[in-house]
Design a protein around this motif. Sequence first.
Motif, PDB file in Angstrom:
ATOM      1  N   LEU A 150       0.873  -1.253  -0.019  1.00 55.67           N
ATOM      2  CA  LEU A 150       0.060   0.021  -0.025  1.00 55.67           C
ATOM      3  C   LEU A 150       0.780   1.255   0.180  1.00 55.67           C
ATOM      4  CD1 LEU A 150      -2.643  -1.062   2.658  1.00 55.67           C
ATOM      5  CD2 LEU A 150      -2.858  -1.058   0.180  1.00 55.67           C
ATOM      6  N   ALA A 151       0.647   2.207  -0.870  1.00 56.20           N
ATOM      7  CA  ALA A 151       1.299   3.267  -0.897  1.00 56.20           C
ATOM      8  C   ALA A 151       0.431   4.504  -1.756  1.00 56.20           C
ATOM      9  CB  ALA A 151       2.684   3.143  -1.813  1.00 56.20           C
ATOM     10  N   ALA A 152       0.610   5.734  -1.564  1.00 59.05           N
ATOM     11  CA  ALA A 152       0.049   6.637  -2.166  1.00 59.05           C
ATOM     12  C   ALA A 152       0.836   7.043  -3.320  1.00 59.05           C
ATOM     13  CB  ALA A 152      -0.018   7.938  -1.190  1.00 59.05           C
ATOM     14  N   ASP A 153       0.224   7.889  -4.351  1.00 58.83           N
ATOM     15  CA  ASP A 153       0.697   8.091  -5.512  1.00 58.83           C
ATOM     16  C   ASP A 153       2.112   9.051  -5.007  1.00 58.83           C
ATOM     17  OD1 ASP A 153      -1.365   7.321  -6.845  1.00 58.83           O
ATOM     18  OD2 ASP A 153      -2.125   9.141  -7.271  1.00 58.83           O
ATOM     19  N   GLY A 154       3.208   8.382  -5.983  1.00 54.30           N
ATOM     20  CA  GLY A 154       4.543   9.419  -5.729  1.00 54.30           C
ATOM     21  C   GLY A 154       5.462   8.391  -4.366  1.00 54.30           C
ATOM     22  N   GLN A 155       4.536   7.609  -3.612  1.00 55.37           N
ATOM     23  CA  GLN A 155       5.383   6.993  -2.480  1.00 55.37           C
ATOM     24  C   GLN A 155       6.155   5.658  -2.950  1.00 55.37           C
ATOM     25  OE1 GLN A 155       2.338   6.661   0.654  1.00 55.37           O
ATOM     26  NE2 GLN A 155       2.792   8.517   1.282  1.00 55.37           N
ATOM     27  N   MET A 156       6.055   5.348  -4.091  1.00 61.38           N
ATOM     28  CA  MET A 156       6.904   4.215  -4.808  1.00 61.38           C
ATOM     29  C   MET A 156       7.782   4.961  -5.635  1.00 61.38           C
ATOM     30  SD  MET A 156       6.294   0.992  -3.859  1.00 61.38           S
ATOM     31  CE  MET A 156       5.270  -0.131  -3.158  1.00 61.38           C
ATOM     32  N   PRO A 157       8.972   4.191  -5.813  1.00 62.58           N
ATOM     33  CA  PRO A 157       9.504   3.072  -5.004  1.00 62.58           C
ATOM     34  C   PRO A 157       9.706   3.277  -3.496  1.00 62.58           C
ATOM     35  CG  PRO A 157      11.263   3.766  -6.495  1.00 62.58           C
ATOM     36  CD  PRO A 157      10.015   4.710  -6.727  1.00 62.58           C
ATOM     37  N   TRP A 158       9.845   2.179  -2.947  1.00 64.00           N
ATOM     38  CA  TRP A 158      10.178   2.245  -1.611  1.00 64.00           C
ATOM     39  C   TRP A 158      11.834   1.942  -1.632  1.00 64.00           C
ATOM     40  CZ3 TRP A 158       6.340  -1.591   0.799  1.00 64.00           C
ATOM     41  CH2 TRP A 158       5.092  -1.059   0.963  1.00 64.00           C
ATOM     42  N   ARG A 159      12.544   2.801  -1.057  1.00 64.27           N
ATOM     43  CA  ARG A 159      14.048   2.708  -0.966  1.00 64.27           C
ATOM     44  C   ARG A 159      14.321   2.183   0.453  1.00 64.27           C
ATOM     45  NH1 ARG A 159      13.009   6.408  -5.098  1.00 64.27           N
ATOM     46  NH2 ARG A 159      14.445   5.932  -6.842  1.00 64.27           N
ATOM     47  N   LEU A 160      14.612   1.025   0.771  1.00 61.88           N
ATOM     48  CA  LEU A 160      14.804   0.431   2.325  1.00 61.88           C
ATOM     49  C   LEU A 160      16.325   0.284   2.361  1.00 61.88           C
ATOM     50  CD1 LEU A 160      12.012  -2.305   1.783  1.00 61.88           C
ATOM     51  CD2 LEU A 160      11.955   0.083   2.880  1.00 61.88           C
TER      52      LEU A 160
ATOM     53  N   SER B  77      -7.016  -0.971   8.681  1.00 62.66           N
ATOM     54  CA  SER B  77      -8.033  -1.934   8.279  1.00 62.66           C
ATOM     55  C   SER B  77      -7.494  -3.515   7.880  1.00 62.66           C
ATOM     56  CB  SER B  77      -9.066  -1.518   7.593  1.00 62.66           C
ATOM     57  OG  SER B  77      -8.323  -1.021   6.182  1.00 62.66           O
ATOM     58  N   GLY B  78      -6.193  -3.591   7.591  1.00 61.98           N
ATOM     59  CA  GLY B  78      -5.767  -4.734   7.270  1.00 61.98           C
ATOM     60  C   GLY B  78      -5.843  -5.114   5.861  1.00 61.98           C
ATOM     61  N   MET B  79      -5.567  -4.141   5.116  1.00 64.70           N
ATOM     62  CA  MET B  79      -5.562  -4.324   3.615  1.00 64.70           C
ATOM     63  C   MET B  79      -4.065  -4.673   3.040  1.00 64.70           C
ATOM     64  SD  MET B  79      -8.519  -4.004   2.209  1.00 64.70           S
ATOM     65  CE  MET B  79      -7.832  -3.676   0.414  1.00 64.70           C
ATOM     66  N   GLY B  80      -2.993  -4.496   3.855  1.00 62.43           N
ATOM     67  CA  GLY B  80      -1.852  -4.912   3.296  1.00 62.43           C
ATOM     68  C   GLY B  80      -0.595  -4.183   4.101  1.00 62.43           C
ATOM     69  N   VAL B  81       0.550  -4.344   3.269  1.00 63.28           N
ATOM     70  CA  VAL B  81       1.855  -3.796   4.136  1.00 63.28           C
ATOM     71  C   VAL B  81       2.069  -2.583   3.503  1.00 63.28           C
ATOM     72  CG1 VAL B  81       4.385  -4.253   4.428  1.00 63.28           C
ATOM     73  CG2 VAL B  81       2.715  -6.329   4.317  1.00 63.28           C
ATOM     74  N   ALA B  82       2.508  -1.450   4.249  1.00 64.67           N
ATOM     75  CA  ALA B  82       2.822  -0.128   4.261  1.00 64.67           C
ATOM     76  C   ALA B  82       4.333   0.270   4.575  1.00 64.67           C
ATOM     77  CB  ALA B  82       1.502   0.953   4.515  1.00 64.67           C
ATOM     78  N   LEU B  83       4.785   1.260   3.998  1.00 65.24           N
ATOM     79  CA  LEU B  83       6.082   1.782   4.607  1.00 65.24           C
ATOM     80  C   LEU B  83       5.498   3.242   5.226  1.00 65.24           C
ATOM     81  CD1 LEU B  83       9.130   1.892   4.828  1.00 65.24           C
ATOM     82  CD2 LEU B  83       9.205   3.109   2.779  1.00 65.24           C
ATOM     83  N   ARG B  84       5.453   3.310   6.430  1.00 65.17           N
ATOM     84  CA  ARG B  84       4.829   4.444   7.122  1.00 65.17           C
ATOM     85  C   ARG B  84       5.936   5.153   8.070  1.00 65.17           C
ATOM     86  NH1 ARG B  84       1.168   6.335   4.287  1.00 65.17           N
ATOM     87  NH2 ARG B  84       0.361   7.442   6.221  1.00 65.17           N
ATOM     88  N   SER B  85       5.731   6.383   8.406  1.00 68.19           N
ATOM     89  CA  SER B  85       6.630   7.078   9.184  1.00 68.19           C
ATOM     90  C   SER B  85       6.325   7.029  10.596  1.00 68.19           C
ATOM     91  CB  SER B  85       6.643   8.930   8.733  1.00 68.19           C
ATOM     92  OG  SER B  85       7.062   8.984   7.553  1.00 68.19           O
ATOM     93  N   LEU B  86       7.220   6.913  11.491  1.00 71.00           N
ATOM     94  CA  LEU B  86       7.018   6.784  12.952  1.00 71.00           C
ATOM     95  C   LEU B  86       5.979   7.813  13.683  1.00 71.00           C
ATOM     96  CD1 LEU B  86      10.257   5.034  14.361  1.00 71.00           C
ATOM     97  CD2 LEU B  86       8.075   3.870  13.803  1.00 71.00           C
ATOM     98  N   TRP B  87       6.235   8.978  13.062  1.00 68.95           N
ATOM     99  CA  TRP B  87       5.506  10.076  13.593  1.00 68.95           C
ATOM    100  C   TRP B  87       4.071   9.927  13.153  1.00 68.95           C
ATOM    101  CZ3 TRP B  87       2.724  12.293   9.974  1.00 68.95           C
ATOM    102  CH2 TRP B  87       3.093  12.302   8.567  1.00 68.95           C
TER     103      TRP B  87
END
Length: 303
Positions: A188-198, A227-237
């Motif tokens: 799960l990512a909003a527009d512009g949040q992909m790609p994830w750089r880990l 709500s349990g739709m998937g995995v996201a990369l989110r800020s701790l704040w």
Amino acid sequence: MDPDYDLFVAAALHGSLAAGGRALGISATMASRRIARLEQRLGAQLIHRSTRRFALTQAGERFHGELQQIQAQLHQAEVRVSGRLDTPSGPFRLSAPTSFGRLYIAPLLPEFLVRHPQVALSVDLSDGFVDLVAGRIDCAIRIASDIPSSLQSHRLGDSRRVLCAAPAYLAEAGIPRTIDDLSAHRLLAADGQMPWRLLHGHRHVVIDRPSHVRTNSSELIRELTLSGMGVALRSLWDVGDALRGGRLVRVLPECQGSSRVGIHAVHLRATIVPPAVPAFIAFLRERLDPAAWDRVDQSRRCG
């Protein structure tokens, strides 16, 4: 300034006529007609016409640069005329990302306005990067790894990001044990949040997959993750409270987003900066506590 000029600058910023038009509340058809009218009036082609990509012509590049300088000069003239040269006063336009603005900026604004009662504040909350010149923005909060050289940046803190998911989702879909396991999961990512750089140990990993749900709202992605739709990369704040409360858990806890991403207050580089800008930035440094965002219960991890 001519509204067609504003449309041209917005189209160059957002990378398409349609997106530039949307930013100004104009349909794609009307935006195309107005740019064609502008080109006819100027006697020069400003934009290469292509269904596959957006690009300015050489004349368009020159014209865009000159318009940006004119807009910056207009902004400075507005500052001088409004009398904002000595103390924080007059119009102060602020832009911030939707979630961060709602959670951390909005609660502080009453105190800032009490301290500076002569400031006439207007706030724009948007998950897109607003053009400070075209939007006549005095100060913007940006969460990014790189800030354009045209902007003066003041780093307020880190924006540490982690992979997370709801316990119910992991109970149904299984717990990813490796980076490769993410290929079997809904991301799960909003527009512009992909790609994830880990950052995985000392190794940099890029994840570039379509989001399971497409949206321009980062807040919606947060709600879908909860709500349990998937995995996201989110800020701790943004998700620290959900991690502490167990509504979300860390996924692949040895991974996190690039440490280059930070929270910045930015403004145009100019010889005259409205006093409200440094006053607001100093106020944020005083009142925000970035270290608190990292204080997450590390026991709430999957696996």
